[in-house]
Design an enzyme around this catalytic site. Structure first.
Site, short mmCIF file in Angstrom:
data_model
loop_
_atom_site.label_atom_id
_atom_site.label_comp_id
_atom_site.label_asym_id
_atom_site.label_seq_id
_atom_site.Cartn_x
_atom_site.Cartn_y
_atom_site.Cartn_z
N ASP A 128 0.86 -1.18 0.00
CA ASP A 128 0.00 0.00 0.00
C ASP A 128 0.90 1.24 0.00
OD1 ASP A 128 -2.29 1.46 0.10
OD2 ASP A 128 -2.51 1.37 2.26
N ASP A 136 -4.79 -2.77 5.51
CA ASP A 136 -5.17 -2.24 6.83
C ASP A 136 -6.67 -2.22 7.06
OD1 ASP A 136 -5.87 -0.29 5.05
OD2 ASP A 136 -4.85 1.36 6.06
N ASP A 142 -9.65 -5.23 2.79
CA ASP A 142 -8.41 -5.87 2.35
C ASP A 142 -8.34 -7.33 2.78
OD1 ASP A 142 -7.46 -3.52 1.24
OD2 ASP A 142 -6.52 -2.85 3.10
#
EC number: 7.1.2.1
Length: 949
Positions: free
Chosen positions: A330, A589, A593
């Site tokens: 990310d 997070d 996800d």
């Protein structure tokens, strides 16, 4: 109070169906929550909010370490020593029986103690990951562990939370709850006020308060827990252990079969002599310490990872981390600081009569003042006084962020009693909210593109009045107010960490929900390339003509990253990479996800991840940034290296003992003492236990279990050592070479002295082999750990003392003196050096890369020259030429055949020069000027909330 709650404990009241007010009456609580004392009292009545843990017998656990195929062979040898070894007028072999039992008990004790310690350490670490919840106690909200919840508690549930107990929802907007883990429903269920939510389900959207009605074993999940299949799948690590164990057992079986056939029908040896020889192969050949050594190594490694900020929830994730070759990271918070700032001068206003400061105030009002995320904190922090965000207004309703609406909103009443709403969020969502005309959309998109070229994210703000003065009313039409630029600076160590990752053979791909231009700019700043694509290209849509013919799998494999990514895209990226045989790591997070984290070989929940993301991950980070992950990769490779070193050692020793002693027994009819093999095994185990803390060099490439390499290396090294022992025996027992050369006494005709000499020679080289298998380069250039070194020298001092002074009739040994001990040490040292050369030769034959270790102690992670840097430069040059409107070669030829890099390097250099000019131009922009001034004044732009030039 206890008597009043008996019906609840015995589940005589259906709290799921009765009206919510009756729930409060039955639970004897209110919307103000419980007091701390009442909570403690109820905890004694209802018990902790967790499922009952199975209590395991310590004795059965201890005995369990003696119940595996390797232990069975040793147990068979123990039975053989007393049940079969009593022929030829000799008593049962009690010494060997006691020695074997001691060896088994020592190994089981070490395994039991270390696993117990590791289990306690893991429990302490996992306690830090225990689900937490916001609970109202003594009239105050606080974050507590979910285990302290009791019926009657008031809890707060928000996006990403795993619901901590069965509860009834109170007043508020409906929640969307994922109950698939409990009910099998694939779509999230909508739950409104008064409805029940179950422990273990995940909040997908919304925020609300709830009253707890059942905890622990009384919850829906607790009652169904006994139906859950708790069968442990056989992991890859266990399969490898089994394969290596089976190889060793088969090698011993072959040796025993050959001995039985030759000794009895052909040589017609005495029954008892044959049994002794078979015991030697069984005792010496079995790597009895292997499960202990590998488990302890993994447990100690897991503890070390936790100290570095990476908690492993699944122990075998360590070996997968060691083999990871692609990391999908990310951007926000991992590659960048997630410390957002706003440049007031760049704010664009689209509403007449509104100043830039007012746009900022509207954005701050549409933010939380407590329990903030990074954007909320940035908006409120940009005000002169954070209290301005709620000054002069009364908050009516706050709409929290969710992945669908991608915005927040606040309904409030001003000092005149008028109702208003303000909203901030993704520009596209805010434009849709305002039903913006085409010309406004065009102007806003132009601003967004301008920001994106500088690496700035965009945040839009809108407002409306609410004439009906109710929070449910839709209000008057929304008015688009303005767009704010958000700057999220890259972490100071991200560029260096990405370079380290590439050197380690880990390809880092940026997966971000931000715009493509922002992703490219961030990639350029971090040196990870700008070969990035929009998420739409993953579905085969909106591809450029130049790349329309490239399959999606190739696109994902070659790309440096993807922008505008949604959670379903993350899952698809991981799936395609795994189909291409990559071992893939994925960071995440949020609750959305979770599917990608589950799918990835190594799911990594970043610091401050939601409970849902943590639950789906294999590794949980306790510190932010990419450097933690790369450190974890290095540590995992070191752990894996220790385990692989030991397995090669174990296979080598099995081959060396089995075939060395078999040849001596069959050629010269010399029967080695089983008791002395036991002494060798015990000293070896004592030394080898220290390998779990050995100092090793992590592999410079992604590493994995290569059984072919393990078995090939083990057979060659073990075979060489077996021949070395046979040659020594022949020279010492059948010739006068050693007495003539070194003037030591002749051992011919003295079987007991020959036994001592043979014992010392086998002991020295058996343990010295670990220094060969533990090193990637020359064994004498890589310094081992102190524990291993001390253990080796202590074991060899004991072995040498036994050989020099030992006079044990039952073991058939007699002291040979220091002269022979020196000769044997010299012989062992001379024939030790070829072991390294053989190690290199095997690696070269299998992989063709081992000779690089001899020269510079380094193996490239790729066969491409200079780590494939020219190829990346060529791709970067392609992007730069496109950016500057220059003619490009066909996309299919961006990665040229070997020999065409020189021309592309020149193109890359030209592109770099143009990029430097572009950077100089950027310095003359407002943002560049601000950065220059701040730098000259010696201020830290990362910590400064805002700065005015």
């Amino acid at each position: 109070m206890a008597s009043g709650l008996e019906d609840i404990v015995n589940e005589n009241v259906d709290l799921e169906k009765i009206p919510i007010e009756e729930v409060f009456q039955q639970l004897k609580c209110s919307r103000e929550g419980l007091s701390g004392a009442e909570g403690e009292n109820r905890l004694q009545i209802f018990g902790p909010n967790k499922l009952e843990e199975k209590k395991e017998s310590k004795l059965l656990k201890f005995l369990g370490f003696m119940w595996n195929p390797l232990s069975w062979v040793m147990e068979a040898a123990a039975i053989m020593a007393i049940a079969l070894a009593n022929g030829g007028g000799k008593p049962p072999d009690w010494q060997d029986f006691v020695g074997i039992v001691c060896l088994l008990v020592i190994n089981s004790t070490i395994s039991f103690v270390e696993e117990n310690n590791a289990g306690n350490a893991a429990a302490a670490l996992m306690a830090g990951l225990a689900p937490k919840t916001k609970v109202l106690r003594d009239g105050k909200w606080s974050e507590q562990e979910a285990s302290i919840l009791v019926p009657g508690d008031i809890v707060s549930i928000k996006l990403g939370d795993i619901i901590p107990a069965d509860a009834r929802l109170l007043e508020g907007d409906p929640l969307k709850v994922d109950q698939s883990a409990l009910t099998g429903e694939s779509l999230p269920a909508t739950k409104g006020p008064g409805e029940e939510v179950f422990s273990g389900s995940t909040c997908k959207q919304g925020e609300i308060e709830a009253v707890v009605i059942a905890t622990g074993v009384h919850t829906f999940f607790g009652k169904a827990a006994h139906l859950v299949d708790s069968t442990n799948q056989v992991g890859h690590f266990q399969k490898v252990l089994t394969a290596i164990g089976n190889f060793c057992i088969c090698s011993i079986a072959v040796g025993i079969a050959i001995e039985i056939v030759v000794m009895y029908p052909i040589q017609r040896r005495h029954y008892r002599d044959g049994i002794d020889n078979l015991l030697v192969l069984l005792i010496g050949g079995i790597p009895i310490a292997m499960p202990t050594v590998l488990s302890v190594t993994m447990a100690i490694g897991s503890h070390k990872l936790s100290q570095q900020g990476a908690i492993t929830k699944r122990m075998t994730a360590i070996e997968e981390m060691a083999g990871m070759d692609v990391l999908c990271s990310d951007k926000t918070g991992t590659l960048t600081l997630n410390k957002l700032s706003v440049d007031k001068n760049l704010i664009e206003v689209y509403c007449k009569g509104v100043e830039k400061d007012e746009v900022l105030l509207f954005a701050a009002r549409a933010s939380r003042v407590e329990n903030q995320d990074a954007i909320d904190a940035a908006m409120v922090g940009m005000l002169a006084d954070p209290k301005e965000a709620r000054a002069g207004i009364r908050e009516i309703h706050f709409l929290p962020f969710n992945p669908v609406d991608k915005r927040t909103a606040l309904t409030f009443i001003d000092s005149n009693g008028n109702w208003h709403r303000v909203s901030k969020g993704a520009p596209e969502q805010i434009l849709d909210l305002c039903n913006a005309r085409a010309d406004l959309r065009k102007r806003v998109h132009s601003t967004i593109d301008k920001y994106a070229e500088r690496g700035l994210r965009s945040l839009a703000v809108s407002r409306q009045t609410v004439p009906e003065k109710t929070k449910e009313s839709s209000g008057s039409p929304w008015e688009f107010v303005g767009v704010l630029p958000l700057f999220d600076p890259p972490r100071h160590d991200s560029a260096e960490t990405i370079r380290r990752a590439l050197d380690l053979g880990v390809n880092v791909k940026m997966i971000t929900g931000d715009q493509l231009a922002i992703a490219k700019e961030t990639g350029r700043r971090l040196g990870m390339g700008s070969n990035m694509y929009p998420s739409s290209s993953l579905l085969g849509k909106h591809k450029d003509e130049a790349m329309a013919h490239i399959p999606v799998e190739d696109l994902i494999e070659k790309a440096d990253g993807f922008a505008g990514v949604f959670p379903e895209h993350k899952y698809e990226i991981v799936k395609k990479l795994q189909e291409r045989k990559h071992i893939c790591g994925m960071t995440g997070d949020g609750v959305n996800d979770a599917p990608a984290l589950k799918k990835a070989d190594i799911g990594i929940a970043v610091a401050d991840a939601t409970d849902a993301a943590r639950g789906a991950s294999d590794i949980v980070l306790t510190e932010p940034g990419l450097s933690v992950i790369i450190s974890a990769v290095l540590t995992s490779r070191a752990i894996f290296q220790r385990m692989k070193n030991y397995t090669i050692y174990a296979v080598s020793i099995t081959i060396r003992i089995v075939f060395g002693f078999m040849l001596i027994a069959l050629i010269w009819k010399f029967d080695f003492s089983p008791f002395m093999v036991l002494i060798i095994a015990i000293l070896n185990d004592g030394t080898i236990m220290t390998i779990s803390k050995d100092r090793v060099k992590p592999s410079p490439t992604p590493d994995s279990w290569k059984l072919k390499e393990i078995f090939a290396t083990g057979v060659v090294l073990g075979g060489y050592m077996a021949i070395m022992t046979v040659v020594f025996f022949w020279a010492a027992y059948k010739t006068d070479f050693f007495p003539r050369t070194f003037h030591v006494r002749d051992l011919r005709g003295s079987e007991h002295e020959m036994m001592s000499a043979l014992y010392l020679q086998v002991s020295i080289v058996s343990q010295a082999l670990i220094f060969v298998t533990r090193s990637r380069s020359w064994s004498f250039t890589e310094r081992p750990g102190y524990f291993l070194l001390i253990a080796f020298w202590v074991a060899q001092l004991i072995a040498t003392a036994i050989a020099v002074y030992g006079n044990w009739e039952f073991a058939r040994i007699k002291g040979i003196g220091w002269g022979w001990a020196g000769v044997i040490w010299l012989y062992s040292i001379v024939f030790y050096f070829p072991l390294d050369i053989m190690k290199f030769a095997i690696r070269y034959i299998l992989a063709g890369t081992a000779w690089k270790n001899i020269i510079d102690n380094r193996t490239a992670f790729t066969t491409k020259q200079n780590y494939g840097i020219e190829e990346r430069e060529a791709q970067w040059a392609h992007a730069q030429r496109t950016l500057h409107g220059l003619q490009n070669t066909e996309t299919a030829n961006v990665v040229p055949e070997r020999g065409g890099y020189r021309e592309l390097s020149e193109i890359a250099n030209q592109a770099k020069r143009r990029a430097e000019i572009a950077r100089l131009r950027e310095l003359h922009t407002l943002k560049g000027h601000v950065e220059s001034v701040v730098k000259l004044k010696g201020l830290d732009i990362e910590t400064a909330g805002h700065y005015t030039v």
